[in-house]
Design an enzyme around this catalytic site. Sequence first.
Site, PDB file in Angstrom:
ATOM      1  N   SER A 132      18.234 -49.031  30.079  1.00 46.53           N
ATOM      2  CA  SER A 132      17.057 -48.171  29.909  1.00 46.53           C
ATOM      3  C   SER A 132      15.957 -48.835  29.100  1.00 46.53           C
ATOM      4  O   SER A 132      14.775 -48.673  29.388  1.00 46.53           O
ATOM      5  CB  SER A 132      17.446 -46.890  29.178  1.00 46.53           C
ATOM      6  OG  SER A 132      18.234 -46.070  29.981  1.00 46.53           O
ATOM      7  N   ASP A 191      29.309 -49.435  28.319  1.00 48.47           N
ATOM      8  CA  ASP A 191      28.656 -50.564  28.992  1.00 48.47           C
ATOM      9  C   ASP A 191      29.704 -51.535  29.518  1.00 48.47           C
ATOM     10  O   ASP A 191      29.364 -52.543  30.166  1.00 48.47           O
ATOM     11  CB  ASP A 191      27.717 -51.301  28.022  1.00 48.47           C
ATOM     12  CG  ASP A 191      26.644 -50.370  27.472  1.00 48.47           C
ATOM     13  OD1 ASP A 191      26.190 -49.497  28.229  1.00 48.47           O
ATOM     14  OD2 ASP A 191      26.278 -50.502  26.298  1.00 48.47           O
ATOM     15  N   ARG A 196      21.167 -41.014  19.457  1.00 42.88           N
ATOM     16  CA  ARG A 196      19.779 -41.476  19.542  1.00 42.88           C
ATOM     17  C   ARG A 196      18.818 -40.299  19.607  1.00 42.88           C
ATOM     18  O   ARG A 196      19.179 -39.200  19.986  1.00 42.88           O
ATOM     19  CB  ARG A 196      19.574 -42.396  20.733  1.00 42.88           C
ATOM     20  CG  ARG A 196      19.740 -41.753  22.083  1.00 42.88           C
ATOM     21  CD  ARG A 196      19.464 -42.785  23.189  1.00 42.88           C
ATOM     22  NE  ARG A 196      20.004 -42.343  24.441  1.00 42.88           N
ATOM     23  CZ  ARG A 196      20.408 -43.175  25.403  1.00 42.88           C
ATOM     24  NH1 ARG A 196      20.362 -44.477  25.232  1.00 42.88           N
ATOM     25  NH2 ARG A 196      20.866 -42.721  26.540  1.00 42.88           N
ATOM     26  N   ALA A 230      17.231 -50.901  20.012  1.00 42.56           N
ATOM     27  CA  ALA A 230      16.747 -50.010  18.966  1.00 42.56           C
ATOM     28  C   ALA A 230      17.269 -48.584  19.035  1.00 42.56           C
ATOM     29  O   ALA A 230      17.652 -48.005  18.009  1.00 42.56           O
ATOM     30  CB  ALA A 230      15.221 -49.970  19.024  1.00 42.56           C
ATOM     31  N   HIS A 246      17.420 -48.447  36.478  1.00 39.00           N
ATOM     32  CA  HIS A 246      18.561 -49.346  36.739  1.00 39.00           C
ATOM     33  C   HIS A 246      19.590 -48.533  37.493  1.00 39.00           C
ATOM     34  O   HIS A 246      19.472 -47.309  37.568  1.00 39.00           O
ATOM     35  CB  HIS A 246      19.177 -49.882  35.429  1.00 39.00           C
ATOM     36  CG  HIS A 246      19.512 -48.785  34.475  1.00 39.00           C
ATOM     37  ND1 HIS A 246      20.605 -47.984  34.636  1.00 39.00           N
ATOM     38  CD2 HIS A 246      18.851 -48.322  33.393  1.00 39.00           C
ATOM     39  CE1 HIS A 246      20.620 -47.074  33.679  1.00 39.00           C
ATOM     40  NE2 HIS A 246      19.555 -47.241  32.909  1.00 39.00           N
TER      41      HIS A 246
HETATM   42  O1  LIG Z   1      23.064 -46.324  25.305  1.00 39.89           O
HETATM   43  C1  LIG Z   1      23.632 -45.981  26.341  1.00 39.89           C
HETATM   44  O2  LIG Z   1      23.824 -44.799  26.654  1.00 39.89           O
HETATM   45  C2  LIG Z   1      24.180 -47.055  27.238  1.00 39.89           C
HETATM   46  O3  LIG Z   1      24.701 -48.092  26.465  1.00 39.89           O
HETATM   47  C3  LIG Z   1      23.097 -47.606  28.094  1.00 39.89           C
HETATM   48  O4  LIG Z   1      22.450 -46.603  28.803  1.00 39.89           O
HETATM   49  P1  LIG Z   1      20.873 -46.540  28.929  1.00 39.89           P
HETATM   50  O5  LIG Z   1      20.381 -47.952  28.930  1.00 39.89           O
HETATM   51  O6  LIG Z   1      20.662 -45.872  30.263  1.00 39.89           O
HETATM   52  O7  LIG Z   1      20.361 -45.742  27.811  1.00 39.89           O
HETATM   53 MN   LIG Z   2      18.633 -45.769  31.847  1.00 41.04          MN
HETATM   54 MN   LIG Z   3      22.746 -45.609  30.796  1.00 38.75          MN
END
Ligand SMILES: O=C(O)[C@H](O)COP(=O)(O)O
Ligand SMILES: [Mn+2]
Ligand SMILES: [Mn+2]
Length: 558
Positions: A81, A171, A213, A287, A472
């Site tokens: 992402s 991941d 997050r 981040a 992605h």
């Molecule tokens: O942080 C996450 O959830 C995964 O490691 C990666 O997913 P995202 O890149 O779609 O946030």
């Molecule tokens: Mn994503």
């Molecule tokens: Mn993801």
Amino acid sequence: MAGTGTEWKLADHPKLPKGKIIAVVVLDGWGEASPNKYNCIHVAETPTMDSLKNSAPDRWRLVKAHGKSVGLPTDDDMGNSEVGHNALGAGRIFAQGAKLVDLALASGKIYEDEGFNYIKESFANNTLHLIGLMSDGGVHSRLDQLQLLLKGASERGAKRIRVHVLTDGRDVVDGSSVGFAETLEKDLAELRGKGVDAQVASGDGRMYVTLDRYENDWEVVKRGWDAQVLGEAPHKFKSAVEAIKKLREAPNANDQYLPPFVIVDESGKPVGTINDGDAVVTFNFRADRMTMLAQALEYEKFDKFERVRFPKIRYAGMLQYDGELKLPNHYLVSPPLIERTSGEYLVKNGVRTFACSETVKFGHVTFFWNGNRSGYFNSELEKYAEIPSDSGITFNVQPKMKALEIGEKARDAILSRKFDQVRVNIPNGDMVGHTGDIEATVVACKAADQAVKMILDAITEVGGIYVVTADHGNAEDMVKRNKKGEPLVDKDGKVQIQTSHTLQPVPVAIGGPGLAGGVKYRKDVPDGGLANVAATVMNLHGFVAPNDYETTLIEVVD
Ligand SMILES: O=C(O)[C@H](O)COP(=O)(O)O
Ligand SMILES: [Mn+2]
Ligand SMILES: [Mn+2]
């Protein structure tokens, strides 16, 4: 070119008009793959996305969303992402954190810069703590980088090192944390052989501990704080490998949600609490899932949870995670400088923008889209709307997530005619795909498709344009495969579920009643990637993109 010298005014597009309302829809984790039973997008009912693909071949195409096309070290790196939204928003390809850290470690420059010299002050008399995701996924961190950092720090005087590991399984394949822990323990034993007092101090599953997050659930970070800083956790073990193996035996246990544990000595005392004078490095380069812990470690004033103790430490991030907030203040490697993003250009050219997602992806269409920058460029012209995500659940139990609410918010923003660009991220394919639950992911994809329909209907009503794409792959392939593309099975004969992203390309569909008749995809950008989308969107707003942007995907034939 940043700052004073930047010429913000964009040239008028010679053929395309201004003033159309444009919906930019990012389906998170929505790649294109051959149809089979592990392709949840194929299995799900997705009439809207199907019709985009099938009804307008000149205006539907695939673009690359992984590897070098998004600034990752190699083409074996799946997209994610952060890099996906960076490329979509910035219109150029920047060497990303993973690569910048690789380079800094390879050249040794990491050890010469301010950040390392700052933490080094603690080496003689105090402990160096390293906190981060133990994985070779290459999305948030990489184990080989941690290994090099351990070696480099110990060679440069670190005498006492404690590693606080977060297990992945998101991941990378679930269960792989055991192997990573074995590798790490072996390295630490080698260091001990050289007289460095080095060990794992705590551990936990990334989705249950620390790596929340966008402030979805501070309890997640608190659980980490308790284990890492205070040395308090429900489970106590003598080694990380033993801990992970044991905790994985519980029914339904998995790497992503492992409960917190601390490593204790013979007397039962935690071996690695964080104390005054210690140095701390959070070794994730990415981040979004580090800024919450970074705040807890760095901010004197902090009210998100009761820290109990706030040790006076020397703290550095692997990267600076937020350039606007300067968080953290000290860092080992400078982050990519992603400036002059399309969002900033468009706002400075009067384009009124609305961006929306639910909490778990909110920063993706704002912070990542704008080059890892918090806040508005111009609060008069922009509105960012966050729909609160559910917290404390895995999204396979709620696979529809807030897709329809996002669709409604976008629809209302479009119909209000107050915005020229309405940009959303629809999280379902990705967030549910990461759970590895195939049935739930099928439901997720259907919900995402319904949200797209709501947005496209609104665009039809106002005579606007849509750009539907993804950041992605994820939901289009839910199994690990061998080189021939056949599903891999484990020792019990069960297919190996893939919870991670993929290397697949993603669609970009354009259309809507506002799209000038002669617009179609150029044939001369066969290798186009996500970074080509920004110039395309700028064209549809009636502007020519800056010269150094990756080229547009469209042409206008008379
Ligand atoms: O942080 C996450 O959830 C995964 O490691 C990666 O997913 P995202 O890149 O779609 O946030
Ligand atoms: Mn994503
Ligand atoms: Mn993801």
